[in-house]
Write a protein that holds these residues in place. Structure first.
Motif, mmCIF file in Angstrom:
data_model
loop_
_atom_site.group_PDB
_atom_site.id
_atom_site.type_symbol
_atom_site.label_atom_id
_atom_site.label_comp_id
_atom_site.label_asym_id
_atom_site.label_seq_id
_atom_site.Cartn_x
_atom_site.Cartn_y
_atom_site.Cartn_z
ATOM 1 N N ALA A 75 0.822 -1.211 0.000
ATOM 2 C CA ALA A 75 0.000 0.000 0.000
ATOM 3 C C ALA A 75 0.857 1.263 0.000
ATOM 4 O O ALA A 75 0.576 2.221 -0.731
ATOM 5 N N LEU A 76 1.911 1.265 0.812
ATOM 6 C CA LEU A 76 2.752 2.456 0.914
ATOM 7 C C LEU A 76 3.599 2.661 -0.345
ATOM 8 O O LEU A 76 3.990 3.792 -0.645
ATOM 9 N N ALA A 77 3.875 1.586 -1.058
ATOM 10 C CA ALA A 77 4.710 1.688 -2.258
ATOM 11 C C ALA A 77 4.072 2.603 -3.298
ATOM 12 O O ALA A 77 4.772 3.269 -4.070
ATOM 13 N N LYS A 78 2.758 2.663 -3.321
ATOM 14 C CA LYS A 78 2.077 3.463 -4.352
ATOM 15 C C LYS A 78 2.213 4.966 -4.124
ATOM 16 O O LYS A 78 1.863 5.756 -4.986
ATOM 17 N N TYR A 79 2.744 5.347 -2.959
ATOM 18 C CA TYR A 79 2.933 6.776 -2.690
ATOM 19 C C TYR A 79 4.306 7.269 -3.140
ATOM 20 O O TYR A 79 4.709 8.385 -2.825
ATOM 21 N N GLY A 80 5.017 6.414 -3.860
ATOM 22 C CA GLY A 80 6.263 6.851 -4.476
ATOM 23 C C GLY A 80 7.499 6.755 -3.603
ATOM 24 O O GLY A 80 8.504 7.408 -3.888
ATOM 25 N N VAL A 81 7.461 5.940 -2.562
ATOM 26 C CA VAL A 81 8.641 5.802 -1.701
ATOM 27 C C VAL A 81 9.714 4.979 -2.410
ATOM 28 O O VAL A 81 9.411 4.165 -3.287
ATOM 29 N N ASN A 82 10.941 5.210 -2.037
ATOM 30 C CA ASN A 82 12.061 4.467 -2.614
ATOM 31 C C ASN A 82 12.256 3.179 -1.835
ATOM 32 O O ASN A 82 12.758 3.185 -0.710
ATOM 33 N N LEU A 83 11.881 2.067 -2.429
ATOM 34 C CA LEU A 83 11.982 0.773 -1.752
ATOM 35 C C LEU A 83 13.407 0.237 -1.731
ATOM 36 O O LEU A 83 13.659 -0.804 -1.117
ATOM 37 N N ASN A 84 14.317 0.931 -2.389
ATOM 38 C CA ASN A 84 15.729 0.518 -2.395
ATOM 39 C C ASN A 84 16.596 1.417 -1.519
ATOM 40 O O ASN A 84 17.821 1.302 -1.534
ATOM 41 N N GLU A 85 15.960 2.309 -0.768
ATOM 42 C CA GLU A 85 16.709 3.206 0.118
ATOM 43 C C GLU A 85 17.523 2.386 1.109
ATOM 44 O O GLU A 85 17.079 1.350 1.614
ATOM 45 N N LEU A 87 8.209 -7.530 -1.887
ATOM 46 C CA LEU A 87 9.285 -6.617 -2.264
ATOM 47 C C LEU A 87 9.883 -6.999 -3.618
ATOM 48 O O LEU A 87 10.134 -6.138 -4.465
ATOM 49 N N VAL A 88 10.110 -8.292 -3.830
ATOM 50 C CA VAL A 88 10.651 -8.748 -5.113
ATOM 51 C C VAL A 88 9.642 -8.475 -6.226
ATOM 52 O O VAL A 88 10.005 -8.037 -7.323
ATOM 53 N N GLU A 89 8.369 -8.714 -5.938
ATOM 54 C CA GLU A 89 7.310 -8.437 -6.914
ATOM 55 C C GLU A 89 7.297 -6.954 -7.294
ATOM 56 O O GLU A 89 7.037 -6.593 -8.446
ATOM 57 N N LEU A 90 7.605 -6.090 -6.325
ATOM 58 C CA LEU A 90 7.613 -4.648 -6.560
ATOM 59 C C LEU A 90 8.903 -4.165 -7.220
ATOM 60 O O LEU A 90 9.061 -2.972 -7.469
ATOM 61 N N GLY A 91 9.812 -5.099 -7.480
ATOM 62 C CA GLY A 91 11.004 -4.766 -8.256
ATOM 63 C C GLY A 91 12.188 -4.215 -7.487
ATOM 64 O O GLY A 91 13.005 -3.491 -8.052
ATOM 65 N N VAL A 92 12.323 -4.568 -6.211
ATOM 66 C CA VAL A 92 13.477 -4.085 -5.462
ATOM 67 C C VAL A 92 14.753 -4.739 -5.978
ATOM 68 O O VAL A 92 14.725 -5.775 -6.647
ATOM 69 N N ASP A 93 15.868 -4.137 -5.639
ATOM 70 C CA ASP A 93 17.169 -4.634 -6.071
ATOM 71 C C ASP A 93 17.606 -5.776 -5.157
ATOM 72 O O ASP A 93 17.999 -5.540 -4.013
ATOM 73 N N ILE A 94 17.549 -7.002 -5.639
ATOM 74 C CA ILE A 94 17.901 -8.144 -4.803
ATOM 75 C C ILE A 94 19.408 -8.352 -4.720
ATOM 76 O O ILE A 94 19.878 -9.210 -3.959
ATOM 77 N N GLU A 95 20.163 -7.559 -5.469
ATOM 78 C CA GLU A 95 21.629 -7.674 -5.435
ATOM 79 C C GLU A 95 22.278 -6.573 -4.607
ATOM 80 O O GLU A 95 23.500 -6.494 -4.522
#
Length: 278
Positions: free
Chosen positions: A120-130, A154-162
């Motif tokens: 839900a919070l991801a849709k507000y434009g937060v940086n999930l890779n911070e 998180l993986v579904e939302l495209g975070v950097d797994i590396e």
């Protein structure tokens, strides 16, 4: 002088990222988001970290914390989307408010395993890779706490797994260090899929970039490679539950097609009778 309460609270802040595993009691999650205006700046050594106890719950609590920890998505949405809500104007600031090691409220949601909150919070434009001060991402956090479903979101939302932390660890390595077996297996699977995706992208770019390509390529060979890449991309999209072994098999099949063609690209041709696409 640092008080005992100050040492305890600061130790809890560092507990997740610097101890040998997640805290035994997850009730300490709330403490990391109390007001820190009176926190001293002295370092807390590892011995103090290990001896930390639950601090007193005093101070100003972030109003987003309770709904984030309890999975109250509707409550969070009201704060972000209702102009009449008293915290509406500061919603993003409250969401990104950090503790002394650089963790915001999203980390609390990860610790609590509140996957729907993250989504839900991801849709507000937060940086999930911070990253925190020591390079930990949300994925590292979820991995350390064994939050498998949160890892999947998180993986579904495209975070950097590396992404690497200060120890040069990926999230998969952190999960292994904390003996989170299911998380290790999932991240191994996610990395295998990523490896195939990256290989497909590299191959496609090689045959379509006339400047960066290793040499000239016959049109028939180019079509063969691009078709093979398309087939593998479609396979990834339609086989979301494929095993690691199956993913590796798909990559090997693509390599078997591509390698002889790329070898031919790098081999000087005899004569000029053959026509190429370039």
């Amino acid at each position: 002088m640092v008080t005992a309460e100050g040492r305890s609270r600061r130790a809890v802040f560092l507990e997740l990222m610097e101890s040998e595993g997640p805290p035994e009691s997850e009730s300490s999650e709330k403490s990391i988001f109390f007001s820190q205006e009176e926190e001293e700046e002295e370092e807390v050594d590892e011995e103090e970290d290990e001896e930390a106890r639950e601090p007193e719950e005093t101070g100003t609590v972030n109003p987003l914390l309770q709904p984030a920890l309890t999975g109250d998505v509707e409550g969070l949405q009201k704060i972000f989307e209702d102009p009449e809500n008293p915290h509406h104007e500061q919603a993003m600031q409250l969401l990104l408010q950090e503790d002394i090691v650089g963790r915001n409220l999203l980390y609390a949601a990860c610790m609590a395993g509140q996957s729907d909150v993250i989504r839900a919070l991801a849709k507000y434009g937060v940086n999930l890779n911070e990253k925190t001060a020591r390079g930990y991402t949300l994925l590292h956090c979820a991995a350390a706490w064994g939050r498998l479903e949160t890892l999947k979101v998180l993986v579904e939302l495209g975070v950097d797994i590396e992404a690497l932390n200060f120890r040069e660890e990926r999230a998969r390595d952190v999960a292994a260090r904390y003996s989170q077996t299911e998380c290790v297996e999932f991240l191994n699977w996610a990395e295998a899929r990523l490896e195939l995706k990256k290989y497909i992208a590299k191959v496609s770019a090689t045959v379509t970039d006339t400047e960066k390509g290793p040499g000239k390529l016959f049109k028939e060979d180019k079509n063969t490679v691009l078709n093979a890449c398309r087939v593998k991309n479609e396979w990834l999209e339609t086989h979301l539950e494929a095993s690691i072994k199956e993913v590796f098999e798909q990559k090997q099949q693509l390599e078997d097609i591509v390698t002889p063609i790329f070898t031919k690209m790098a081999t000087p041709r005899q004569g000029k009778s053959a026509k190429s696409i370039f």
